[in-house]
Motif scaffolding. Structure first.
Motif, short mmCIF file in Angstrom:
data_model
loop_
_atom_site.label_atom_id
_atom_site.label_comp_id
_atom_site.label_asym_id
_atom_site.label_seq_id
_atom_site.Cartn_x
_atom_site.Cartn_y
_atom_site.Cartn_z
N THR A 9 1.14 -0.52 1.43
CA THR A 9 0.28 -0.38 2.32
C THR A 9 0.73 0.54 3.43
O THR A 9 -0.02 0.90 4.39
CB THR A 9 -0.64 -1.45 2.97
N THR A 47 -4.12 -4.51 -0.08
CA THR A 47 -3.04 -4.25 -0.65
C THR A 47 -3.26 -3.92 -2.12
O THR A 47 -3.00 -3.09 -2.81
CB THR A 47 -2.00 -5.46 -0.43
N ALA A 50 -4.63 -0.65 -2.55
CA ALA A 50 -3.69 0.58 -2.56
C ALA A 50 -2.63 0.55 -3.65
O ALA A 50 -2.40 1.38 -4.16
CB ALA A 50 -2.66 -0.05 -1.15
#
Length: 67
Positions: A9, A47, A50
């Motif tokens: 991230t 997260t 990502a």
């Protein structure tokens, strides 16, 4: 999360093309399934997204290099 998961991230993160990104994604997905409370599980969604984007980007690059 601790490194390297937290790194996904970060705006300056430069993933390795041959890194274990799919394994990280699978781990995060399994953890999300394991956590019973959806509100708590959702904390890691940024997260997870990502990592999924990195997996997709690496796939596209690999396909372009081999296609």
């Amino acid at each position: 999360f601790a490194a390297p998961i937290a790194c996904y991230t970060c705006k300056t993160f430069e993933p390795w093309l041959d890194g274990p990104h799919e394994a990280v994604l699978n781990h995060l997905l399994a953890e999300r399934e394991r956590i019973a409370d959806s509100r708590i599980a959702a904390v890691n969604d940024r997260t997870l997204l990502a990592v999924a984007q990195v997996v997709q980007m690496c796939r596209e690059i690999k396909e372009a290099n081999h296609g």
